[in-house]
Design a protein around this motif. Structure first.
Motif, mmCIF file in Angstrom:
data_model
loop_
_atom_site.group_PDB
_atom_site.id
_atom_site.type_symbol
_atom_site.label_atom_id
_atom_site.label_comp_id
_atom_site.label_asym_id
_atom_site.label_seq_id
_atom_site.Cartn_x
_atom_site.Cartn_y
_atom_site.Cartn_z
ATOM 1 N N ARG A 1 -5.758 4.797 -8.365
ATOM 2 C CA ARG A 1 -6.578 5.907 -8.853
ATOM 3 C C ARG A 1 -5.687 6.882 -9.617
ATOM 4 N NH1 ARG A 1 -11.530 7.447 -4.764
ATOM 5 N NH2 ARG A 1 -12.333 5.298 -4.537
ATOM 6 N N THR B 1 -0.759 13.414 -1.091
ATOM 7 C CA THR B 1 -1.666 12.284 -1.323
ATOM 8 C C THR B 1 -1.660 11.844 -2.777
ATOM 9 O OG1 THR B 1 -3.514 13.826 -1.693
ATOM 10 C CG2 THR B 1 -3.208 12.955 0.556
ATOM 11 N N GLU C 1 -10.731 5.000 -11.068
ATOM 12 C CA GLU C 1 -10.194 3.891 -10.285
ATOM 13 C C GLU C 1 -9.990 2.682 -11.191
ATOM 14 O OE1 GLU C 1 -11.108 2.228 -5.963
ATOM 15 O OE2 GLU C 1 -12.600 1.523 -7.413
ATOM 16 N N ALA D 1 0.852 -1.186 0.000
ATOM 17 C CA ALA D 1 0.000 0.000 0.000
ATOM 18 C C ALA D 1 0.889 1.237 0.000
ATOM 19 C CB ALA D 1 -0.929 0.009 1.219
ATOM 20 N N GLU E 1 -2.678 0.311 -4.267
ATOM 21 C CA GLU E 1 -2.641 -0.815 -3.325
ATOM 22 C C GLU E 1 -2.674 -2.137 -4.077
ATOM 23 O OE1 GLU E 1 -4.582 -1.640 0.996
ATOM 24 O OE2 GLU E 1 -6.018 -1.268 -0.622
ATOM 25 N N GLY F 1 -3.080 8.650 -7.386
ATOM 26 C CA GLY F 1 -3.485 8.733 -5.986
ATOM 27 C C GLY F 1 -3.350 7.402 -5.275
ATOM 28 N N GLU F 2 -4.443 6.887 -4.739
ATOM 29 C CA GLU F 2 -4.398 5.629 -3.985
ATOM 30 C C GLU F 2 -3.802 4.516 -4.848
ATOM 31 O OE1 GLU F 2 -8.167 4.592 -2.354
ATOM 32 O OE2 GLU F 2 -8.513 6.569 -1.468
ATOM 33 N N GLU G 1 2.178 5.069 0.043
ATOM 34 C CA GLU G 1 1.923 6.391 0.608
ATOM 35 C C GLU G 1 2.926 7.341 -0.027
ATOM 36 O OE1 GLU G 1 1.763 6.420 4.860
ATOM 37 O OE2 GLU G 1 0.721 4.478 4.946
#
Length: 665
Positions: A150, A119, A220, A91, A297, A294-295, A93
């Motif tokens: 994302r 972020t 996404e 994940a 994972e 962005g995100e 960051e």
């Protein structure tokens, strides 16, 4: 090497791969049944009827291969047939500290620019050449994974104006890139400044629908990766890619479905993160500010993969011949061991392992000048890696010593080989009964080096307690055809205490060996009318044209459906041995054996497989294997592989533990 230097200098959607040559076929997974894509023109399925398993959850054998839903090889890659692995295995960051901990920067140490909240990754700068960050840890992929990220296209210029800028999510085998070049790529999802989406593999643009992401709208992406097969049966990885626009109707758009993008034998193994399960690294690459990331994972999955073996995390010690590992006496076991059979049960809070092998006191290579005999030994432990195991000074069954170097040999000396234990466990997975089948040498005056199958219906649990009685089970006269010797028995219950199916090797004079099966009633009385030829090598490929032998059967029943799995030794005409796999399903109890469907990706294990961690000698040919479901970890199969280690000066024998994920039926 010159070709690599030019990678990344052409159009923005190109890339390179050290694994995927540009002329690789771009057809989807086909289960190895023919050369056409599943469901495409010209695909006939296994019988010219329905194409593959149409639905992996409908309880119907759609393609007529006697395998239903997740038991069908066509369903291996389907999410409903995979178990969850580790959520959040990786994940990301985007603060500077975590970026440096999780990622390597290439080709220089410059990190991408983040937004003020840290972020999102915003821009790869300076924007003169491609730059990337590459995950320090490898992502295990051979049993499946899911990547979610994302991304927001910036729409800051039209592609006609300048196509140099892009952002790409990349699966790669490398940890660096050359200045001015793109990463070496197995698969990449690339976003142009105008939101245009392309998927690439190596230098190839993968055919997909023409898709453009909405600028300044967050999207996404989900990338599902699962094991599968290319046409021709090569084990590969399949990628399915989809996305949805967040706040833009949330409709899921499919980009790619089960696309074969790299062969499993080309994956990274023993890299940090991929210890035991092979995989690749994930990277983010780009030029300029094409899109914000962005995100990000990755979850691992546990999909059934018959070609994926690994060393156990616990209980990985290799057991050696000529040592005290099993607690046997040298008088009958000093020179060789093989043909393992394994039982797993619970003993209190621990797993109890019962192992039986054939063993001999004389170098097997002296067979031309001496009478080499074998006896059967039994060892037991609850701590695999702690040696010696609890074994018997005397053989469990057989003579001590079993061999004879100088004639005349003692009367009644008989060689016993290839034991197979059939265990009965109670509801608490504790051992309640053991039976033993094995090959017993017949009178040498009637046939040299010939064997029949015998059975000991009741076997003492204690390794030091000998088997007191046995009886003939299958004799050559009971088997139709030209079997001169019967070897390698493996008995499994037919169901409802009706009896057993006994698999064995039929050795034929001057012909490749075959695998047969015969039915035995609950009292071990054989019914010669219920005999079948199960596997012939010439039916499954060149790797088995020299014969098949050493069946190792496993039967599991759920909702009155029995799933029969069979591993066996396959031998090429050149003498190379490997292990292959087949399976079938039938109504329980199994009154008549169904035709077993060989795995299209056979052989599933070769002597040079990465799972062995190399060969300690000049070569390490495979001999035989045992398999059992772990009594504690019910989704794990434990294998013991017997192999011979040859060096210039000596020969030794090893029992190597491996394991494989296999969900319960």
């Amino acid at each position: 090497m010159r070709a690599l230097l030019f990678c990344g200098l052409s159009l923005w959607w190109t890339g390179c791969s050290i694994f995927n040559a540009p002329d690789r076929d771009l057809i989807p997974n086909d289960g190895g049944l023919d050369a056409m894509p599943d469901g495409g023109p010209g695909d006939g399925g296994p019988d010219g009827g329905p194409v593959g398993e149409q639905n992996c959850q409908n309880g119907i054998d759609d393609d007529g291969d006697q395998l239903t839903d997740c038991a069908d090889f066509d369903c291996i890659a389907q999410p409903e047939c995979c178990a969850e692995g580790q959520k959040g295995f990786f994940a990301a960051e985007w603060d500077r500290t975590t970026l440096n901990e999780q990622w390597l920067s290439a080709p220089s140490a410059a990190l991408p620019r983040r937004n003020s909240e840290q972020t999102m990754l915003v821009e790869f700068e300076p924007d003169d050449v491609p730059r990337s960050i590459i995950a320090r840890e490898c992502i295990p992929l051979a049993t499946g994974a899911e990547l979610r990220f994302r991304i927001t296209p910036q729409g800051n210029r039209s592609c006609d104006d300048d196509c140099r800028e892009y952002t790409a999510i990349v699966w790669t085998p490398v940890t660096n890139m050359q200045s001015g070049a793109s990463l070496l790529r197995e698969l990449a999802i690339e976003i142009a400044p105008n939101g245009q989406l392309r998927v690439t593999r190596g230098n190839d643009v993968v055919p997909t629908p023409a898709l453009t992401l909405t600028p300044l709208l967050e999207h996404e992406f989900t990338v599902q990766i699962a094991p599968g097969l290319r046409s021709g049966g090569r084990p590969t990885l399949l990628a399915s890619i989809s996305f949805r626009a967040i706040g833009g109707g949330d409709q899921t758009v499919s980009v790619l479905d089960e696309f074969a993008f790299t062969d499993q034998d080309q994956l990274l193994l023993e890299s940090p993160g991929c210890e035991g399960v092979a995989g690749l690294r994930v990277a983010i690459e780009g030029v300029g500010e094409s899109a914000h990331v962005g995100e990000f994972e990755v979850d691992t999955k546990r999909c059934v993969n018959p070609s994926q073996f690994q060393r156990p995390a616990v209980g990985s010690r290799t057991l050696m011949s000529g040592s005290s590992d099993l607690g046997f006496s040298d008088t009958w076991s000093a020179e060789g061991l093989g043909a393992p059979t394994l039982v797993s049960s619970l003993s209190g809070s621990a797993v109890r392992w019962d192992l039986m092998v054939e063993s001999t006191d004389v170098d097997p290579d002296l067979g031309n000048s001496a009478r080499i005999g074998y006896a059967l030994g039994h060892a037991q432990t609850t701590v695999w890696d702690s040696v010696p195991w609890t074994g018997g000074d005397d053989p469990k069954l057989g003579d001590d010593p079993p061999s004879c170097l100088v004639a005349p040999c003692p009367d009644g000396l008989v060689s016993l080989r290839e034991p197979h234990l059939l265990a009965r466990l109670n509801s608490g997975s504790m051992l309640s009964a053991l039976s033993l089948t094995f090959a017993r040498e017949v009178d040498a005056s009637t046939c040299t080096d010939c064997f029949d199958i015998h059975v000991a219906a009741s076997v003492p649990f204690a390794p030091a307690t000998a088997v007191m009685s046995s009886m003939p089970l299958v004799q050559r006269a009971q088997v139709p055809g030209d079997c001169r010797s019967l070897r390698d028995p493996s008995a499994v219950p037919a169901g409802d205490d009706t009896g057993y199916w006994v698999f064995f090797t039929c050795e034929r004079l001057g012909q490749p060996s075959e695998i047969h099966a015969i039915f035995a009633a609950a009292d071990w009385t054989v019914d010669p009318d219920r005999h079948q030829i199960v596997i012939r090598g010439d039916q499954i490929g060149a790797f088995a044209e020299g014969g098949v032998r050493g069946p190792e059967a496993l039967v599991e029943t759920r909702d009155n459906t029995a799933t029969l799995r069979l591993w066996f030794v396959s031998r090429s005409r050149a003498g190379e041995t490997s292990f292959s796999f087949a399976q079938a399903q039938a109504e329980s109890p199994i009154a008549s054996l169904p035709a077993l469907e060989p795995y299209p990706g056979n052989p599933v294990l070769r002597a040079n497989a990465a799972a062995f961690g190399g060969c300690p000698g000049d070569d390490c040919p495979l001999h035989s294997l045992a398999v059992v479901r772990d009594a504690e970890q019910n989704s794990t199969l434990r294998f013991v592989v017997a192999r011979r280690v040859n060096t210039n000066s000596a020969t030794s024998y090893e029992l190597v533990p491996l394991e494989q994920f296999l969900r319960l039926p």
